[in-house]
Structure formats: structure tokens, C-alpha cells
Scaffold this motif. Structure first.
Motif, short mmCIF file in Angstrom:
data_model
loop_
_atom_site.label_atom_id
_atom_site.label_comp_id
_atom_site.label_asym_id
_atom_site.label_seq_id
_atom_site.Cartn_x
_atom_site.Cartn_y
_atom_site.Cartn_z
N UNK A 1 0.85 -1.19 0.00
CA UNK A 1 0.00 0.00 0.00
C UNK A 1 0.88 1.24 0.00
N UNK B 1 -8.28 -0.35 1.84
CA UNK B 1 -7.35 0.37 2.71
C UNK B 1 -6.25 1.02 1.90
N UNK B 2 -5.77 2.18 2.34
CA UNK B 2 -4.56 2.73 1.74
C UNK B 2 -3.80 3.55 2.76
N UNK B 3 -2.53 3.77 2.48
CA UNK B 3 -1.67 4.52 3.41
C UNK B 3 -1.05 5.68 2.63
N UNK B 4 -1.19 6.88 3.18
CA UNK B 4 -0.83 8.07 2.43
C UNK B 4 0.10 8.95 3.25
N UNK B 5 1.06 9.55 2.56
CA UNK B 5 1.98 10.50 3.19
C UNK B 5 1.21 11.74 3.61
N UNK C 1 -10.66 9.46 -1.16
CA UNK C 1 -9.64 8.44 -0.92
C UNK C 1 -10.23 7.16 -0.33
N UNK D 1 2.62 9.28 8.15
CA UNK D 1 1.58 8.89 7.20
C UNK D 1 0.24 8.71 7.92
N UNK E 1 -7.07 4.95 -4.24
CA UNK E 1 -8.12 4.60 -5.21
C UNK E 1 -7.90 5.31 -6.55
N UNK F 1 2.43 5.77 -2.65
CA UNK F 1 1.27 5.10 -2.07
C UNK F 1 0.20 4.85 -3.12
N UNK F 2 -0.46 3.71 -2.89
CA UNK F 2 -1.48 3.21 -3.82
C UNK F 2 -2.81 3.74 -3.30
#
Lengths: 235, 285
Positions: free
Chosen positions: A159, B189-193, B146, B124, A189, A186-187
Motif C-alpha cells: 500500500x 485500505x490505503x496509506x498516504x503520506x 480516498x 503517514x 483509489x 502510495x497506492x
């Protein structure tokens, strides 16, 4: 519970009871609940899902379409005595005499409801073999080809992928003034996004420094520290 | 350590008798959740309450060892960080609890809920959702969804965008995934800076049906989180208030730096929270 009567011209062929718990698939292939053996009918032509108190008919992008009372539909909430036309066959949706019918299904639909088809996913997957679904939303994996490491390919399956000097990064990339973790990908949507994390030297995408984050496009060239890499998709 | 300024508000709206939405705002854990319950009578309220209670409990009662050993063992490693797996395990547990409760009681049959969650770890944040309560991120003046909407309409759009346009809008609320409906559930699910000045918004469809993402963006940009929540709820109510309205607005004031092993910051935060619970203090004496 209502029934579905399969007819060819004026002759009734078979009756299918509908139930709150059941989902019915209609098509030419034998795996369908309602099999209509006619070339005008697609392998997986349409389906009926039990939703709330009613039943929703959805055309599965059939070649020749699904018609309700003479009109082509994509999806339609079935009401008493609806005639579904598929090829030369028809299916009559009818409640039994005296049976309670959902009052105003259209109004009900304003409320959030859960598609109470345990089988929905499976149906989507079973319908996918027609390959239309599979073709269009085929999941593409993103890769980085690292030029400085003999074009080594790294699949961005996580992810979030961390790139930088420190040993706990997913991709270790040294260089003067490169951050411990210089950047992350990061992946989301909406696609893959590269973000600058730390280090005096900012990562670059196609030559311009990334100060915060940027969405990656296929074949973008990324430079981090002493390394250069290309972002691409593979099926 | 990351610093955020957060606020949240839930309102029954103008048409419904009860409020089936529930929320978590936990600035210590840096955990923010909206759950939108559904089901007849009081079942919707029960479902969303179970969801927020279970997630909060599961994160409070976790320490690093037990996470590694127990709750995440059934989550297959999908390139997820430990904190992401922990949040997922909380969601899975919530699913389990709602599913069991709905089977145990006749009046709760068929109940379910959406869940949309954000938790911050160092530099993050993790975003997870099941159902259609949207999570928006505003970065440099642009708003982006998101979360992944689990609706029939969205899935049709994925199959064929042109045909989906013909889809009647009344089908937009049919969920293909929800908490508590099946034995297992898969959250997206995602993880973002995270960056300073980024704004995150979680809401229920009572808001997103009435107020467009652009309107949300424009409001949260100029107002402090608390005022923004009030203004958004008021706007949805002025436009009919057909459903319960819940909104959480989080502004990132300072981003954290990754510590030794990423997850440790999150656990030390949990430890701090635990230390403040009276029971734990008694043990210390």
C-alpha cells in the motif's frame, strides 16, 4: 413470494419461485438458474437480486439487451406483472393473489440498503467469465524499473512503498543529501502517488523536483538520490 | 509527532426520528471513524454503536505483542504496515460483533453499518472503509475521494461507465459491502503520506448527498474544523436534512517524522492513553 414464469410465445415453459434469499441468473449457459437455450440470449444475460423487499433486474451487458414492457433497461425494480423480454422468450414477474407486495419500492430506494445477496460477489465473478468485466477492470500492477540496478523490477504491491538511504526502506537508494526515507509511493483509489518525505535533495519526476506529492503516470522517470527509475504498469 | 486539529458533529437531520450514525474522535490515538447504521427499528443505531465501540476497544486493548500474535494472524500480509493491519483487525472484529448480534436478536436481523476510518501514524495516515461513507482529502486546494464506495452504482461504473449513467440515481444507495451482513468482510485500505495543511473529511451520506465535494472543500479551507462541521451540517439541513448527518474534519498542523520502526509511535500513544485510564493507574500503585 413472487414467481417468474418463462414463456416462449404463448406457452409457459417453466415457473421459478423467487425468494428473499435467492438470486437468479438468466442466460444461455447451463450454470444459470434460468437457462434459455437460444442464440439470441447471451451466456450470462441478466440477473435478479433480492434487495430490501423487492427484486432488482440487471442486464449484464447482454448483446441483445433486456426489455421490460417493451423498453430496454439496464436495471429495473420489478413490479407485479412486469414482462421481461429476452430474445424470443419472455419472463413474467408476478406476485401470487393476495400476497403482500412492496408498496412503493421507488421511495424505499432512497434509504441505504444492503444488497442482501450473499452470492452477489460470486455472481459478479461468474459473470466475469464473459470477460467483459475482467477485461475492463483487469488489475494492473505497477512496477518500478530501476536503471541504476541493472533494470531490476520492483512490484509496487504494498500500500505504501518507502524509498531512501536507510536500510529499513523497501527500496534502498543512496546518494549525497538523500533522505533516510526520501520518498514514498502510495497506492490510492485514484492511482499511485509519489510523496517527498525528507532529505536535502528532493525526488524528481521527469526532471522537476517534487515538494509534496504528485500522481505518477505510466513511463514517468523518477530520480531519487543517485538512482533513476521508471514507473510502469503490467497486466 | 504529528499534530492535528480535529472536530466532529453528528445531527439527526430533519426527517429521521433517530440517529443511526456514530463517530469516534480520539485525538490521543489519532483515530477518527464514522459509521452509518442501517436496519429497522433501533437496529441501525445498535449496529453503528457496536462498530465504533468495538474498533475503539480493539485498539485500546492492543499492545505490540498481542497484535503480532493474535488479532492480525488471520489478515494475510498484503504489503500492509502493522498499524494498517491493526485497524483492519478492528474492522474485522466489528464485523464479527455486528454479525453475531444480528443473528442473536430477532429485532436486529439484517442490520449493518458502513465504516470509514482514518488513523495517523508518524508521517503517514491510514484510510480504511467498508460501505459508502466517503473520506475526502484536500491537498493543495484539490479534493480527492480516498475511500472506495462499495455501491452497486460504483461497481457498475467500474464495469461500464456509459451504462452506469443510465442507472437511476435511486440505486446509488445499494451497498455491495457492509459491516455485519456476512461472516467476513474485506475493507479497502490505503496509506498516504501526510503534509502540513492537508485536510481530511469523513462524513455519512446524509452530508455527501446534499453537499458536493467542491462545496465541502471550499468550506473547510476557510473555516476552522469546528466551524466547518457546523456549517456543513447546517447546509445539509437547509437542503432537506433527509438523513442523519455526520462529519469529521481534521487539519494537519504538523507532520510527524518516522521514528525507529514506524509503528512504535502509535504504540507509545496507546500506552499513554492506557496510563490515563484510572484502572491502569491503580495497578501502578
Amino acid at each position: 413470494m413472487p414467481t417468474l414464469t418463462l414463456k416462449f410465445k404463448e406457452n409457459s415453459i417453466k415457473e421459478f419461485p423467487l425468494d428473499k434469499e435467492t438470486n437468479i441468473s438468466i442466460g444461455r449457459h447451463n450454470e444459470n438458474d434460468v437457462v434459455i437455450n437460444n442464440l439470441a440470449v447471451s451466456g450470462y444475460h441478466a440477473k435478479i437480486d433480492s434487495i430490501g423487499n423487492g427484486f432488482l433486474l440487471t442486464d449484464l451487458q447482454s448483446k441483445n439487451g433486456t426489455f421490460i414492457n417493451g423498453k430496454t433497461i439496464n436495471s429495473h425494480y420489478l413490479t407485479h406483472n412486469d414482462t421481461i423480454i429476452i430474445g424470443k422468450h419472455s419472463l413474467i414477474f408476478a406476485y401470487k393473489a393476495g400476497e403482500s407486495r412492496p408498496k412503493n419500492t421507488a421511495a424505499d430506494m432512497d434509504q441505504t440498503m444492503i444488497l442482501d445477496t450473499g452470492k452477489y460477489k460470486e455472481m459478479m465473478e461468474q459473470n466475469a467469465p464473459e470477460k467483459r468485466i475482467a477485461k475492463k477492470v483487469k488489475i494492473k500492477e505497477a512496477y518500478l524499473s530501476i536503471f541504476s540496478k541493472d533494470n531490476e523490477e520492483v512490484c509496487l504491491s504494498k500500500k505504501i512503498t518507502r524509498i531512501g538511504k536507510a536500510s529499513d526502506n523497501d527500496i534502498i537508494m543512496g546518494g549525497l543529501l538523500t533522505g533516510k526515507t526520501a520518498a514514498t509511493i502510495s497506492k490510492r483509489p485514484g492511482g499511485y502517488f509519489l510523496s517527498y518525505v525528507d532529505g536535502m535533495k528532493k525526488p524528481k519526476v521527469n526532471g522537476s523536483a517534487v515538494t509534496e506529492s504528485v500522481q505518477l503516470k505510466e513511463f514517468d522517470i523518477i530520480s531519487i538520490g543517485s538512482g533513476k527509475m521508471q514507473f510502469s504498469y503490467k497486466e | 509527532m504529528i499534530a492535528v486539529n480535529s472536530a466532529g458533529l453528528t445531527d439527526v437531520g430533519k426527517k429521521r426520528k433517530g440517529n443511526e450514525d456514530a463517530l469516534i474522535i480520539d485525538d490521543k490515538l489519532k483515530l477518527y471513524v464514522v459509521a452509518d447504521g442501517m436496519g429497522g427499528h433501533l437496529a441501525g443505531e445498535i449496529a453503528s454503536k457496536i462498530v465504533v465501540d468495538t474498533i475503539l476497544d480493539s485498539l485500546h486493548n492492543t499492545d505490540e505483542q498481542s497484535v503480532k500474535a493474535e488479532s492480525i494472524k488471520d489478515i494475510k500480509d498484503d504489503g500492509l504496515s502493522p498499524a494498517a493491519r491493526m485497524l483492519l483487525s478492528g474492522i474485522n472484529l466489528a464485523n464479527h460483533e455486528v454479525f453475531n448480534a444480528s443473528r442473536a436478536k430477532e429485532s436486529c436481523r439484517g442490520m449493518g453499518a458502513t465504516v470509514s476510518a482514518i488513523c495517523f501514524i508518524d508521517e503517514t495516515f491510514i484510510v480504511a472503509n467498508v460501505g459508502d461513507s466517503p473520506i475526502y482529502m484536500i491537498h493543495k486546494g484539490e479534493i480527492e475521494t480516498i475511500s472506495v464506495p462499495h455501491t452497486l452504482l460504483a461497481e457498475q461504473e467500474a464495469i461500464d461507465p456509459d451504462k452506469a449513467k443510465q442507472f437511476e440515481s435511486r440505486y446509488k444507495h445499494i451497498l455491495t459491502r457492509a459491516i455485519g451482513v456476512k461472516e467476513n468482510v474485506q475493507a479497502d485500505i490505503c496509506e498516504i503520506q501526510s503534509f502540513k495543511n492537508d485536510i481530511l473529511v469523513i462524513c455519512s451520506d446524509g452530508l455527501s448527498d446534499k453537499v458536493s465535494p467542491e462545496e465541502i472543500r471550499d468550506l473547510v479551507k476557510i473555516k476552522a474544523p469546528e466551524e466547518a462541521c457546523q456549517a456543513l451540517v447546517e447546509l445539509a439541513n437547509n437542503r432537506g436534512g433527509d438523513d442523519n448527518i455526520t462529519v469529521i474534519v481534521i487539519k494537519i498542523i504538523k507532520t510527524g517524522k518516522k521514528k525507529e520502526s514506524g509503528i512504535s509511535g502509535f504504540f507509545s500513544r496507546i500506552a499513554n492513553v492506557l496510563a490515563n485510564i484510572p484502572l491502569m493507574q491503580t495497578f501502578k500503585k
